[in-house]
Design an enzyme around this catalytic site. Structure first.
Site, PDB file in Angstrom:
ATOM      1  CB  ILE A  23      -0.972   0.041   1.203  1.00  0.00           C
ATOM      2  CG1 ILE A  23      -0.220  -0.249   2.501  1.00  0.00           C
ATOM      3  CG2 ILE A  23      -2.146  -0.905   0.986  1.00  0.00           C
ATOM      4  CD1 ILE A  23      -1.039   0.045   3.741  1.00  0.00           C
ATOM      5  N   GLY A  24       2.127   1.110  -0.015  1.00  0.00           N
ATOM      6  CA  GLY A  24       2.970   2.303  -0.062  1.00  0.00           C
ATOM      7  C   GLY A  24       4.429   1.904  -0.090  1.00  0.00           C
ATOM      8  N   GLY A  26       8.495   3.825   0.296  1.00  0.00           N
ATOM      9  CA  GLY A  26       9.286   5.028   0.488  1.00  0.00           C
ATOM     10  C   GLY A  26      10.729   4.724   0.187  1.00  0.00           C
ATOM     11  CB  SER A  28      14.743   2.748   3.661  1.00  0.00           C
ATOM     12  OG  SER A  28      14.014   3.520   4.599  1.00  0.00           O
ATOM     13  CB  ALA A  29       9.891   1.500   4.568  1.00  0.00           C
ATOM     14  CB  VAL A  31       3.653   0.707   3.856  1.00  0.00           C
ATOM     15  CG1 VAL A  31       2.577   0.610   4.931  1.00  0.00           C
ATOM     16  CG2 VAL A  31       4.754   1.675   4.301  1.00  0.00           C
ATOM     17  CG  ASP A 140      10.159  13.956   5.380  1.00  0.00           C
ATOM     18  OD1 ASP A 140      10.243  14.853   4.520  1.00  0.00           O
ATOM     19  OD2 ASP A 140      10.272  12.739   5.105  1.00  0.00           O
TER      20      ASP A 140
END
Ligand SMILES: Nc1ncnc2c1ncn2[C@@H]1O[C@H](COP(=O)(O)OP(=O)(O)OP(=O)(O)O)[C@@H](O)[C@H]1O
Length: 576
Positions: A23-24, A26, A28-29, A31, A140
């Site tokens: 669902i997402g 970034g 380094s991640a 989700v 951020d």
């Protein structure tokens, strides 16, 4: 497996969780939506790849700890977090409508209506007020980090780069560190060593207000280095132009209060909450629900955006990994230069055509739209000397309906001077198959359409002007069915693009496209960092969407900058 942080009845046992859709993503991640099996509860799990992470384990642990201690309805908290193999899993509430950025990208490319903006911003500001009272600076704040659910709940997320104002020693020094996402960063954050405080979040909040109003942050079409310069040198952006007539006086005034360059003159979050704009904001459950009433499920939207990103990357001629390396390199040059040669950067900024800035300050989209079908105005100054690099394609931004694609060809010599520039204009929508006046992006309507898109994309040549009519793209539908049908085939293609092979040497980077930012891409630097010595690594950190250079050891940054440049020269000669 190791547990970090607190829990509210959710176990730290990975086998209790079933990962569902992505669902997402970034820097380094990734989700995922997930089920907590013992309770059959839907949660979100942020999986941080510790090998891919630029942050050290302490930073990651701090983010998880911060998240688990949070107790405010507008701040996302971690239920628990634990290490699984080489990943840190952070379990948190599932926000079913995802980030405001994704929502705009998929359905409101020109921004949201004022009532919705007021509701979202008010909730986000409550979160900031809470965090600042707790001594945190978020660092951020942006639409990509404001999450929504289908009840209209708004939560501020992502503590990956947050700092604590009460820290002493090394941690205190971290507030002299240059961290954030360029378009949203306050001027004082860009001045290494000057230090900053929670007012930096207020600036980012003002930029986020503009982002929600226009669908993108100011300066987002520019490469990061130029964004830094424009933030420092230009008048603060605002809601002052023709396109902003629709917004109320109090909204404009509130934004202007946030975007004051002198941080001491910016209001605190607490004070800002008392502004009339927020006093009259509607409760989010009234103004937000209708925003997503007809949209497909979040995971299908995310897939569509990934496809769009993939098509954008394929649009560029060079292999994406190479391109990322060059983009990274450009970014790094700019920032390194900023740190050690302010005058040089100012000189560069003065070479940028006025026209260019006017376009940005007045109205990116309007100017882009009006130039549709025409050759774009030259962006850069004439050649200043012998061409030492022939780097192409530093930025490709695709905007909303009616926009064009600018592929900026921008060559720098070792001193950071522009030597040769050109602009290539391409029909972005033709290439991406976007509907001209539509809102939802249905990037790939069928397998054959996908092929057409990618084939077209691959045949676009930098330095050629793409003219001719824009073909209306696939009809965009608010139905989820097509997203479902496309997803399996498309996923594979996206993953292939993401995992683009390395081109040459250590600058090659994993590709996450522009998942969480509408700004010019700032790429993960894992591969690049690997080639630095340990000291250099300590002084320079770049990840997609964020940027960090410590104010210390600038010489090391400078050395690294030259090394980077040499590598770039080498790549160029290999290419020739
Ligand atoms: N709890 C959640 N529920 C739903 N979606 C989420 C949740 N948390 C994150 N996301 C989605 O995943 C995206 C990436 O998450 P996050 O910003 O935490 O990752 P990141 O690696 O820190 O990103 P970046 O460094 O690029 O800001 C978000 O922009 C959002 O769209």
């Amino acid at each position: 497996m190791r547990r970090m942080g607190g829990s509210r009845g959710l176990s730290a046992n990975p086998s209790d969780y079933k990962l569902l859709e992505e669902i997402g993503y970034g820097a380094s991640a990734t989700v995922y939506r997930a089920i907590y099996l013992p309770f059959n509860d839907v949660v979100a799990i942020k999986c941080l790849d510790l090998d891919r992470c630029n942050s050290n384990l302490d930073d990651i642990r701090r983010e998880a700890q911060t998240m688990s201690l949070i107790d405010h309805p507008n701040v996302i908290r971690a239920y628990c977090s634990f290490v699984v193999d080489r990943n840190l899993w952070v379990v948190m509430p599932f926000m079913s409508e995802g980030s405001c950025l994704h929502l705009m990208k998929i359905a409101y490319p020109d921004g949201l209506e004022e009532p919705a903006i007021g509701s979202i911003l008010k909730e986000a500001l409550k979160a900031l007020d809470y965090l600042h009272r707790q001594g945190h600076i978020h660092r951020d704040v942006k639409a990509g980090n404001i999450l929504l659910d289908n009840n209209g709940t708004v939560k501020l997320a992502d503590f990956g780069v947050s700092a604590c104002m009460f820290d002493a020693g090394d941690r205190q020094r971290s507030r002299n560190t240059f961290v954030g996402t360029p378009c949203w960063m306050a001027p004082e954050v860009l001045q290494p060593g000057s230090g900053y405080n929670s007012k930096a979040d207020i600036w980012s909040f003002g930029i986020t207000a503009l982002e929600l109003a226009h669908g993108h942050a100011p300066f987002s079409k520019y490469p990061p280095m130029k964004v830094l310069l424009m933030t420092i040198q230009n008048a603060p952006p605002g809601l002052d132009y023709d396109r902003d007539k629709k917004f109320s006086k109090s909204f404009k005034e509130m934004v202007a209060m946030c975007l004051v360059k002198d941080q001491t003159k910016r209001p605190t979050a607490e004070k800002l909450l008392k502004h009339s704009f927020f006093k009259h904001a509607k409760p989010p459950e009234l103004s937000l629900k209708k925003l997503f009433s007809d949209l497909p499920p979040l995971w299908n939207r995310v897939k569509a955006l990934q496809l769009k990103d993939a098509a954008q990357l394929a649009l560029k001629k060079m292999p994406s990994a190479e391109q990322e390396a060059l983009s990274q390199s450009e970014y790094q040059r700019g920032v390194s230069a900023w740190n050690f040669d302010l005058d040089d950067l100012k000189a560069q900024a003065s070479l940028v055509c006025d026209d260019d800035d006017i376009h940005e300050c007045k109205d990116d989209d309007e100017s882009m739209k009006s130039s549709l079908g025409h050759k774009a105005t030259a962006y850069c100054e004439p050649s200043l000397g012998k061409l030492s690099l022939n780097r192409e394609v530093s930025q490709a931004e695709c905007r909303g309906p009616g926009s064009i694609e600018l592929l900026q060809i921008d060559c720098l010599n070792g001193k950071g001077k522009n030597l040769e520039c050109d602009i290539v204009e391409a029909g972005c929508q033709e290439i991406l198959g976007l509907k001209k006046n539509g809102s939802i992006i249905d990037v790939m309507g069928s397998t054959s359409e996908k092929d057409v898109v990618l084939t077209r994309a691959n045949t676009v040549k930098p330095r050629e002007t793409q003219t001719g009519p824009l073909t209306p793209g696939v009809v965009l539908s608010r139905s989820s069915e097509r997203f479902e049908n496309e997803s399996l085939l498309a996923n594979e293609r996206v993953r292939q693009v993401r995992k683009a092979p390395s081109f040459s040497g250590p600058l090659m980077l994993p590709n996450r496209a522009s998942g969480n930012s509408l700004s010019a891409p700032i790429k993960p630097s894992g591969g690049f960092r690997d080639c630095l010595d340990e000291k250099s690594k300590a002084s320079l950190v770049q990840i997609k969407g964020r940027f960090s250079v410590t104010s210390e050891n600038l010489d090391l940054v400078k050395v690294q900058f030259h090394a980077d440049l040499c590598r770039l020269h080498l790549s160029e000669s290999l290419l020739a």
